[in-house]
Design a protein around this motif. Structure first.
Motif, mmCIF file in Angstrom:
data_model
loop_
_atom_site.group_PDB
_atom_site.id
_atom_site.type_symbol
_atom_site.label_atom_id
_atom_site.label_comp_id
_atom_site.label_asym_id
_atom_site.label_seq_id
_atom_site.Cartn_x
_atom_site.Cartn_y
_atom_site.Cartn_z
ATOM 1 N N MET A 1 5.989 1.255 10.789
ATOM 2 C CA MET A 1 6.139 0.755 9.430
ATOM 3 C C MET A 1 7.599 0.591 9.023
ATOM 4 N N GLU A 2 8.486 1.395 9.609
ATOM 5 C CA GLU A 2 9.907 1.260 9.277
ATOM 6 C C GLU A 2 10.461 -0.088 9.725
ATOM 7 N N GLN A 3 9.913 -0.646 10.819
ATOM 8 C CA GLN A 3 10.346 -1.961 11.288
ATOM 9 C C GLN A 3 9.961 -3.056 10.290
ATOM 10 N N TYR A 4 8.815 -2.906 9.666
ATOM 11 C CA TYR A 4 8.354 -3.901 8.691
ATOM 12 C C TYR A 4 9.126 -3.759 7.384
ATOM 13 N N ARG A 5 9.497 -2.528 7.023
ATOM 14 C CA ARG A 5 10.339 -2.332 5.846
ATOM 15 C C ARG A 5 11.680 -3.034 6.035
ATOM 16 N N ALA A 6 12.239 -2.924 7.245
ATOM 17 C CA ALA A 6 13.540 -3.546 7.514
ATOM 18 C C ALA A 6 13.438 -5.065 7.583
ATOM 19 N N ALA A 7 12.371 -5.567 8.205
ATOM 20 C CA ALA A 7 12.234 -7.017 8.405
ATOM 21 C C ALA A 7 11.769 -7.737 7.146
ATOM 22 N N TYR A 8 10.959 -7.035 6.316
ATOM 23 C CA TYR A 8 10.387 -7.656 5.118
ATOM 24 C C TYR A 8 10.663 -6.753 3.909
ATOM 25 N N PRO A 9 11.899 -6.733 3.429
ATOM 26 C CA PRO A 9 12.267 -5.803 2.351
ATOM 27 C C PRO A 9 11.490 -6.017 1.060
ATOM 28 N N ASP A 10 10.905 -7.195 0.866
ATOM 29 C CA ASP A 10 10.147 -7.462 -0.346
ATOM 30 C C ASP A 10 8.664 -7.117 -0.188
ATOM 31 N N ALA A 11 8.262 -6.741 1.016
ATOM 32 C CA ALA A 11 6.862 -6.387 1.239
ATOM 33 C C ALA A 11 6.558 -5.024 0.619
ATOM 34 N N THR A 12 5.288 -4.827 0.239
ATOM 35 C CA THR A 12 4.839 -3.562 -0.334
ATOM 36 C C THR A 12 4.331 -2.673 0.783
ATOM 37 N N LEU A 13 4.943 -1.509 0.917
ATOM 38 C CA LEU A 13 4.547 -0.548 1.940
ATOM 39 C C LEU A 13 3.531 0.424 1.327
ATOM 40 N N PRO B 1 -3.411 8.767 2.067
ATOM 41 C CA PRO B 1 -3.200 10.128 1.562
ATOM 42 C C PRO B 1 -2.559 11.025 2.614
ATOM 43 N N GLY B 2 -1.506 11.721 2.229
ATOM 44 C CA GLY B 2 -0.800 12.629 3.124
ATOM 45 C C GLY B 2 0.321 12.008 3.912
ATOM 46 N N LEU B 3 0.403 10.694 3.945
ATOM 47 C CA LEU B 3 1.433 10.052 4.767
ATOM 48 C C LEU B 3 2.840 10.195 4.190
ATOM 49 N N PRO B 4 3.050 10.102 2.875
ATOM 50 C CA PRO B 4 4.426 10.263 2.374
ATOM 51 C C PRO B 4 5.075 11.568 2.820
ATOM 52 N N ALA B 5 4.316 12.669 2.884
ATOM 53 C CA ALA B 5 4.879 13.944 3.341
ATOM 54 C C ALA B 5 5.164 13.910 4.837
ATOM 55 N N ARG B 6 4.374 13.171 5.577
ATOM 56 C CA ARG B 6 4.557 13.083 7.028
ATOM 57 C C ARG B 6 5.715 12.149 7.392
ATOM 58 N N ARG B 7 5.959 11.146 6.542
ATOM 59 C CA ARG B 7 7.026 10.174 6.809
ATOM 60 C C ARG B 7 8.022 10.153 5.655
ATOM 61 N N PRO B 8 8.800 11.238 5.476
ATOM 62 C CA PRO B 8 9.775 11.256 4.384
ATOM 63 C C PRO B 8 10.915 10.266 4.592
ATOM 64 N N ASP B 9 11.001 9.699 5.798
ATOM 65 C CA ASP B 9 12.031 8.709 6.076
ATOM 66 C C ASP B 9 11.723 7.360 5.454
ATOM 67 N N LEU B 10 10.490 7.172 4.977
ATOM 68 C CA LEU B 10 10.073 5.893 4.424
ATOM 69 C C LEU B 10 9.852 5.987 2.920
ATOM 70 N N ARG B 11 10.137 4.902 2.242
ATOM 71 C CA ARG B 11 9.839 4.804 0.806
ATOM 72 C C ARG B 11 8.561 3.981 0.655
ATOM 73 N N PHE B 12 7.504 4.626 0.202
ATOM 74 C CA PHE B 12 6.237 3.937 0.001
ATOM 75 C C PHE B 12 6.114 3.473 -1.445
ATOM 76 N N ASP B 13 5.474 2.330 -1.618
ATOM 77 C CA ASP B 13 5.330 1.752 -2.950
ATOM 78 C C ASP B 13 4.035 2.166 -3.639
ATOM 79 N N HIS B 14 3.059 2.628 -2.850
ATOM 80 C CA HIS B 14 1.742 2.902 -3.429
ATOM 81 C C HIS B 14 0.940 3.748 -2.450
#
Length: 227
Positions: free
Chosen positions: A74-86, A90-103
């Motif tokens: 998912m980090e590759q898609y955040r970098a390639a598509y900065p306007d996309a909604t990530l 449930p539980g993933l934000p704690a597992r991936r603190p390196d990513l900013r999730f929108d919803h």
């Protein structure tokens, strides 16, 4: 590269080995009525895949199946598509603190994709809460680890392991997931909510796609829970 399997629906399959066993994984791509793309369980974003996606439209939403399935790139898609909604399970934000999730996804689909895609939270397991998706235009059900399907085209070693895990030619979870359900009533209710959809095709989290007869395949795969 991308295989069209139905109305505004494509899949992309890539290798995934776990403990020396080839399981494979499947990315689903849905073109929304609005024209954008909804990508589920994103695959490694190679230059070839990026080109193929851009030929279909603009990537607007990227979603996993759970905190364990479909988030690795998912980090590759955040970098390639900065306007996309990530989107997060449930539980993933704690597992991936390196990513900013929108919803964080729940049972209610967002209006931005709800015209085309429905979703259900499959809950009741001890450590796995998963999102099942239903793409209405192609009548496709999309699963993660609650839906393995190892058929006759899988490698021999995979088929042997699948037999031991009770997922050989059956659509459902491996035996260890079945044995670690915490709330069977909740899990059963989730699967019945999924079966309420009028799907024909099933894209499993691992294994071989069922292009028709998916409703019956899911019923048979979960006969231990629903009987």
């Amino acid at each position: 590269m991308l295989t069209q399997r139905g109305n505004r629906f494509w899949t992309y399959e890539e290798s995934l080995r776990f403990l020396g066993v080839e399981l494979g994984r499947i990315m689903s791509v849905m073109k929304l009525s609005s024209g954008g793309l909804f990508v589920q369980s994103p695959a490694e974003l190679t230059p070839e895949l990026k080109t193929a996606l851009e030929e279909l439209g603009e990537v607007r939403f990227v979603a996993p199946a759970s905190k364990l399935h479909g988030h690795l790139y998912m980090e590759q898609y955040r970098a390639a598509y900065p306007d996309a909604t990530l989107l997060a399970a449930p539980g993933l934000p704690a597992r991936r603190p390196d990513l900013r999730f929108d919803h964080v996804l729940g049972d209610t689909p967002d209006p931005r994709w709800g015209t085309d895609i429905d979703q259900v939270v499959v809950a009741g397991h001890r450590w796995l809460t998963e999102l099942a998706f239903f793409h209405r235009p192609s009548r496709t059900l999309i699963l993660g680890d609650v839906g393995f399907h190892v058929g006759d085209d899988s490698p021999l070693k995979t088929r042997l392991v699948a037999r031991a895990l009770r997922i050989r030619n059956r659509l459902g979870p491996p035996i260890e997931l079945r044995l670690t359900i915490q709330n069977e009533a909740t899990f059963r209710r989730s699967i019945r909510d999924v079966l309420a959809w009028e799907f024909d095709r099933v894209v499993p989290g691992h294994g071989e796609i069922i292009d028709s007869g998916g409703q019956q395949a899911l019923l048979e795969g979960y006969d231990w829970l629903l009987e």
